[in-house]
Enzyme design. Structure first.
Site, PDB file in Angstrom:
ATOM      1  N   HIS A  84       0.837  -1.203   0.000  1.00 25.84           N
ATOM      2  CA  HIS A  84       0.000   0.000   0.000  1.00 25.84           C
ATOM      3  C   HIS A  84       0.871   1.251   0.000  1.00 25.84           C
ATOM      4  CE1 HIS A  84      -3.865  -2.007   1.755  1.00 25.84           C
ATOM      5  NE2 HIS A  84      -3.500  -2.483   0.592  1.00 25.84           N
ATOM      6  N   TYR A 108       4.986   6.721  10.878  1.00 29.03           N
ATOM      7  CA  TYR A 108       3.976   5.712  10.529  1.00 29.03           C
ATOM      8  C   TYR A 108       4.622   4.493   9.867  1.00 29.03           C
ATOM      9  CZ  TYR A 108      -0.254   3.736   8.371  1.00 29.03           C
ATOM     10  OH  TYR A 108      -1.270   2.891   7.970  1.00 29.03           O
ATOM     11  N   LYS A 118       2.259  -0.855  15.706  1.00 25.69           N
ATOM     12  CA  LYS A 118       3.696  -0.937  15.982  1.00 25.69           C
ATOM     13  C   LYS A 118       4.143  -2.245  16.637  1.00 25.69           C
ATOM     14  CE  LYS A 118       4.748   2.997  14.320  1.00 25.69           C
ATOM     15  NZ  LYS A 118       4.820   2.840  12.885  1.00 25.69           N
ATOM     16  N   PRO A 150      -3.096  -0.528  19.488  1.00 25.85           N
ATOM     17  CA  PRO A 150      -2.908  -0.985  18.108  1.00 25.85           C
ATOM     18  C   PRO A 150      -3.045   0.111  17.044  1.00 25.85           C
ATOM     19  CG  PRO A 150      -5.019  -1.715  18.983  1.00 25.85           C
ATOM     20  CD  PRO A 150      -4.295  -1.099  20.118  1.00 25.85           C
ATOM     21  N   TYR A 187      -8.807   5.136   7.659  1.00 25.22           N
ATOM     22  CA  TYR A 187      -8.880   5.574   9.052  1.00 25.22           C
ATOM     23  C   TYR A 187      -9.931   6.681   9.101  1.00 25.22           C
ATOM     24  CZ  TYR A 187      -4.245   3.399   9.792  1.00 25.22           C
ATOM     25  OH  TYR A 187      -3.186   2.528   9.873  1.00 25.22           O
TER      26      TYR A 187
HETATM   27  P1  RFL Z   1       2.901 -12.799  21.309  1.00 23.29           P
HETATM   28  O1  RFL Z   1       2.443 -12.810  19.884  1.00 23.29           O
HETATM   29  O2  RFL Z   1       1.926 -12.482  22.364  1.00 23.29           O
HETATM   30  O3  RFL Z   1       3.551 -14.223  21.574  1.00 23.29           O
HETATM   31  C1  RFL Z   1       3.871 -14.640  22.879  1.00 23.29           C
HETATM   32  C2  RFL Z   1       3.883 -16.151  22.923  1.00 23.29           C
HETATM   33  O4  RFL Z   1       4.229 -16.599  24.233  1.00 23.29           O
HETATM   34  C3  RFL Z   1       3.341 -17.624  24.629  1.00 23.29           C
HETATM   35  N1  RFL Z   1       3.285 -17.659  26.098  1.00 23.29           N
HETATM   36  C4  RFL Z   1       3.998 -18.528  26.839  1.00 23.29           C
HETATM   37  N2  RFL Z   1       4.857 -19.509  26.508  1.00 23.29           N
HETATM   38  C5  RFL Z   1       5.421 -20.228  27.510  1.00 23.29           C
HETATM   39  N3  RFL Z   1       5.156 -20.004  28.824  1.00 23.29           N
HETATM   40  C6  RFL Z   1       4.302 -19.045  29.201  1.00 23.29           C
HETATM   41  N4  RFL Z   1       4.038 -18.821  30.490  1.00 23.29           N
HETATM   42  C7  RFL Z   1       3.679 -18.248  28.194  1.00 23.29           C
HETATM   43  N5  RFL Z   1       2.808 -17.214  28.216  1.00 23.29           N
HETATM   44  C8  RFL Z   1       2.590 -16.875  26.937  1.00 23.29           C
HETATM   45  C9  RFL Z   1       2.017 -17.248  23.979  1.00 23.29           C
HETATM   46  O5  RFL Z   1       1.155 -18.369  23.854  1.00 23.29           O
HETATM   47  C10 RFL Z   1       2.507 -16.729  22.624  1.00 23.29           C
HETATM   48  O6  RFL Z   1       2.614 -17.759  21.673  1.00 23.29           O
HETATM   49  O7  RFL Z   1       4.138 -11.799  21.506  1.00 23.29           O
HETATM   50  P2  RFL Z   1       5.300 -11.350  20.486  1.00 23.29           P
HETATM   51  O8  RFL Z   1       5.929 -12.569  19.850  1.00 23.29           O
HETATM   52  O9  RFL Z   1       6.118 -10.401  21.241  1.00 23.29           O
HETATM   53  O10 RFL Z   1       4.557 -10.601  19.277  1.00 23.29           O
HETATM   54  C11 RFL Z   1       3.925  -9.355  19.483  1.00 23.29           C
HETATM   55  C12 RFL Z   1       2.679  -9.214  18.578  1.00 23.29           C
HETATM   56  O11 RFL Z   1       1.866 -10.365  18.739  1.00 23.29           O
HETATM   57  C13 RFL Z   1       1.867  -7.951  18.890  1.00 23.29           C
HETATM   58  O12 RFL Z   1       2.717  -6.887  19.242  1.00 23.29           O
HETATM   59  C14 RFL Z   1       1.013  -7.501  17.683  1.00 23.29           C
HETATM   60  O13 RFL Z   1       0.017  -8.444  17.398  1.00 23.29           O
HETATM   61  C15 RFL Z   1       0.375  -6.126  17.948  1.00 23.29           C
HETATM   62  N6  RFL Z   1      -0.518  -5.695  16.845  1.00 23.29           N
HETATM   63  C16 RFL Z   1      -0.020  -5.149  15.699  1.00 23.29           C
HETATM   64  N7  RFL Z   1       1.306  -5.000  15.531  1.00 23.29           N
HETATM   65  C17 RFL Z   1       1.810  -4.540  14.353  1.00 23.29           C
HETATM   66  O14 RFL Z   1       3.040  -4.376  14.233  1.00 23.29           O
HETATM   67  N8  RFL Z   1       0.990  -4.254  13.271  1.00 23.29           N
HETATM   68  C18 RFL Z   1      -0.368  -4.388  13.356  1.00 23.29           C
HETATM   69  O15 RFL Z   1      -1.075  -4.170  12.371  1.00 23.29           O
HETATM   70  C19 RFL Z   1      -0.923  -4.799  14.624  1.00 23.29           C
HETATM   71  N9  RFL Z   1      -2.253  -4.927  14.751  1.00 23.29           N
HETATM   72  C20 RFL Z   1      -1.910  -5.841  16.987  1.00 23.29           C
HETATM   73  C21 RFL Z   1      -2.754  -5.428  15.911  1.00 23.29           C
HETATM   74  C22 RFL Z   1      -2.464  -6.386  18.154  1.00 23.29           C
HETATM   75  C23 RFL Z   1      -3.842  -6.508  18.252  1.00 23.29           C
HETATM   76  N10 RFL Z   1      -4.377  -7.098  19.427  1.00 23.29           N
HETATM   77  C24 RFL Z   1      -5.231  -8.221  19.374  1.00 23.29           C
HETATM   78  C25 RFL Z   1      -3.773  -6.765  20.704  1.00 23.29           C
HETATM   79  C26 RFL Z   1      -4.120  -5.523  16.025  1.00 23.29           C
HETATM   80  C27 RFL Z   1      -4.684  -6.032  17.203  1.00 23.29           C
HETATM   81  C28 RFL Z   1      -6.172  -6.072  17.296  1.00 23.29           C
HETATM   82  C1  PHB Z   2      -4.651  -4.240  11.193  1.00 25.78           C
HETATM   83  O1  PHB Z   2      -4.862  -4.575  10.018  1.00 25.78           O
HETATM   84  O2  PHB Z   2      -4.788  -5.019  12.148  1.00 25.78           O
HETATM   85  C2  PHB Z   2      -4.238  -2.843  11.467  1.00 25.78           C
HETATM   86  C3  PHB Z   2      -3.804  -2.040  10.423  1.00 25.78           C
HETATM   87  C4  PHB Z   2      -3.425  -0.727  10.668  1.00 25.78           C
HETATM   88  C5  PHB Z   2      -3.480  -0.224  11.948  1.00 25.78           C
HETATM   89  C6  PHB Z   2      -3.897  -1.037  13.012  1.00 25.78           C
HETATM   90  C7  PHB Z   2      -4.265  -2.354  12.770  1.00 25.78           C
HETATM   91  O3  PHB Z   2      -3.131   1.068  12.162  1.00 25.78           O
END
Ligand code: RFL
Ligand code: PHB
Length: 414
Positions: A75, A387, A299, A295, A203
């Site tokens: 994009h 961004y 980041k 979110p 957005y």
């Molecule tokens: P994770 O993905 O939470 O993985 C952690 C792992 O550890 C396991 N675990 C354990 N294992 C052993 N012993 C224990 N006691 C444990 N406790 C937990 C878990 O089962 C899991 O497998 O952390 P990690 O690897 O640091 O990754 C981080 C990302 O998952 C997170 O920052 C992103 O998803 C945030 N996020 C976004 N980030 C972006 O860069 N771009 C995005 O577009 C974006 N969109 C989002 C998001 C997060 C969202 N939510 C649901 C919070 C959108 C949403 C809605």
């Molecule tokens: C997503 O697709 O999960 C998403 C994309 C852009 C954002 C936040 C979340 O700024």
């Protein structure tokens, strides 16, 4: 009881843990990963979708981007809607960098597929995971699997176990400052099996609240809606969600609504957290274990993979050359980037989300800020830089910012 010996024990097989282990393996440093959930659960967890250029370069550099390069959506910009207008912000035109849409679970699948088959270096479904000896030179991770107790002895532990994991909680509270900010809003996130109504992200900042149209593929939409911080999912029946989306995004969503089955619906509380420092003794915190971003600015995953890459480099330097400078500096180096991303994420969160008690003054000010972005120029360039994450890839341009000290300047003036 079984005892294993490895160089780095990695707690958590999310993107951060898997990427760290991959980078270590590529440089001949062995590791064992201990994950609480099943492989199916880890591969199916729908979370991030927007990847920055720096993240895509990291994955390409590690030979992990073949499928990403075939399937991701590139994009050049996005739509910013407010006051019934839709303005296009092109990061490609402003600073020459696009963003990439590719689901986090796809990154996780690619990381798992790249692992050599067999071996006992990745344990899914580990129960009762505990860390020991992190202050000394022989830390270990103990867990049970299939009724058997396993102890992994290591030189270092990487805590990649997310916000609710055990790693951060294993650090003595007196050795850690935990910053936490909860915002007075939540998001409801929908994954819908219907084509997005617009080809780029939308957005939308509406007096009724923020809404975002994103996507995972050309056939799968991802939609988000700001709700009150006290609301539960049960306050939001499907018809209410669709009505709000239609109003806030200024689109007729009926086609998406009629055609698309809701594949998943989640409530996401918006919060910022940082654990300082990101290391204690032989334990290093990586990704969500160390920091959570609201979110809004996408980041979390991007910064998590950067952490993992930096820790892998520092560990490889330690094993290859016996230098501990990069390991000792891990926290300080990463916290600079983490706080930069926190600042932008918090700023964007307040800009995009009208609070319940917002006054007409707050509203007019918000519109003035959005207009400034939409008009282009230096504000828009600075925005695009944050961004797409380019600002975090630049080395600090003024490392001398901490010196001379103010009292020295005073002295000079006198
Ligand atoms: P994770 O993905 O939470 O993985 C952690 C792992 O550890 C396991 N675990 C354990 N294992 C052993 N012993 C224990 N006691 C444990 N406790 C937990 C878990 O089962 C899991 O497998 O952390 P990690 O690897 O640091 O990754 C981080 C990302 O998952 C997170 O920052 C992103 O998803 C945030 N996020 C976004 N980030 C972006 O860069 N771009 C995005 O577009 C974006 N969109 C989002 C998001 C997060 C969202 N939510 C649901 C919070 C959108 C949403 C809605
Ligand atoms: C997503 O697709 O999960 C998403 C994309 C852009 C954002 C936040 C979340 O700024």
């Amino acid at each position: 009881m079984r005892t294993l010996r490895t160089k780095v024990a990695v707690v958590g097989a999310g993107p951060a843990g898997l990427f760290l282990a991959h980078e270590l393996r590529a440089h001949g440093v062995d590791s064992v990963i201990v994950e609480r959930c099943t492989r199916e659960h880890v591969e199916r967890r729908v979370r991030a979708g927007l990847l920055e250029e720096g993240t895509v370069r990291l994955l390409r550099g590690s030979g992990l981007a073949d499928r990403l390069d075939r399937q991701c959506l590139v994009h050049d910009g996005f739509q910013l809607r407010f006051e019934t207008t839709s303005q296009r912000i092109s990061t490609a035109a402003l600073i020459g960098e696009p963003t990439y849409i590719y689901g986090q679970q796809e990154v996780v699948k690619d990381l798992l597929a790249a692992r050599p088959p067999g071996g006992d270096s990745l344990y899914f479904g580990a129960q009762d995971v505990r860390l020991a000896g992190i202050a000394g030179a022989s830390p270990s991770v103990a867990f049970t699997t299939g009724g058997e107790q396993v102890v992994v002895e290591a030189d270092f532990i990487a805590g990649c176990d997310g916000y609710h994991g055990v790693s951060r909680a294993s650090i003595p509270p007196a050795a850690l400052t935990f910053h936490s900010r909860r915002y007075p809003f939540n998001w409801i996130g929908l994954l819908v099996s219907a084509a997005p109504f617009a080809p780029e992200l939308v957005y939308s900042v509406h007096p009724r609240g923020f809404a975002l149209q994103s996507m995972r593929t050309p056939e799968i939409s991802r939609l988000y809606l700001q709700t009150d911080g006290r609301d539960e999912l049960s306050d939001w029946p499907e018809s209410r969600i669709w009505d709000e989306l239609a109003q806030r995004l200024y689109v007729d969503v009926s086609r998406t609504r009629e055609r698309g089955a809701i594949l998943e619906q989640v409530r996401v509380p918006l919060r910022s957290t940082v654990a300082e420092p990101m290391q204690f003794g032989r334990l290093f915190l990586v990704g969500d274990a160390a920091h959570i971003f609201p979110p809004t600015a996408a980041k979390g995953l991007n910064v998590a993979l950067e952490d993992a890459s930096a820790l892998a480099d520092a560990l490889v330097t330690w094993y290859r050359r016996g230098e501990d400078g990069p390991l000792e500096g891990y926290s300080a180096t990463r916290l600079r980037a983490v706080w930069r991303a926190q600042d932008f994420s918090a700023w964007l969160t307040w800009l995009f989300h009208p609070a319940a008690d917002a006054t007409p003054f707050d509203h007019r000010r918000r519109i003035a800020s959005l207009t400034r972005l939409a008009e282009g120029g230096s504000s828009a360039i600075a925005f695009a830089d944050e961004y797409v994450g380019r600002s975090r890839r630049r080395p600090p341009s003024r490392p001398h910012l901490t010196a001379p000290r103010i009292h020295e300047l005073d002295g000079m003036e006198g």
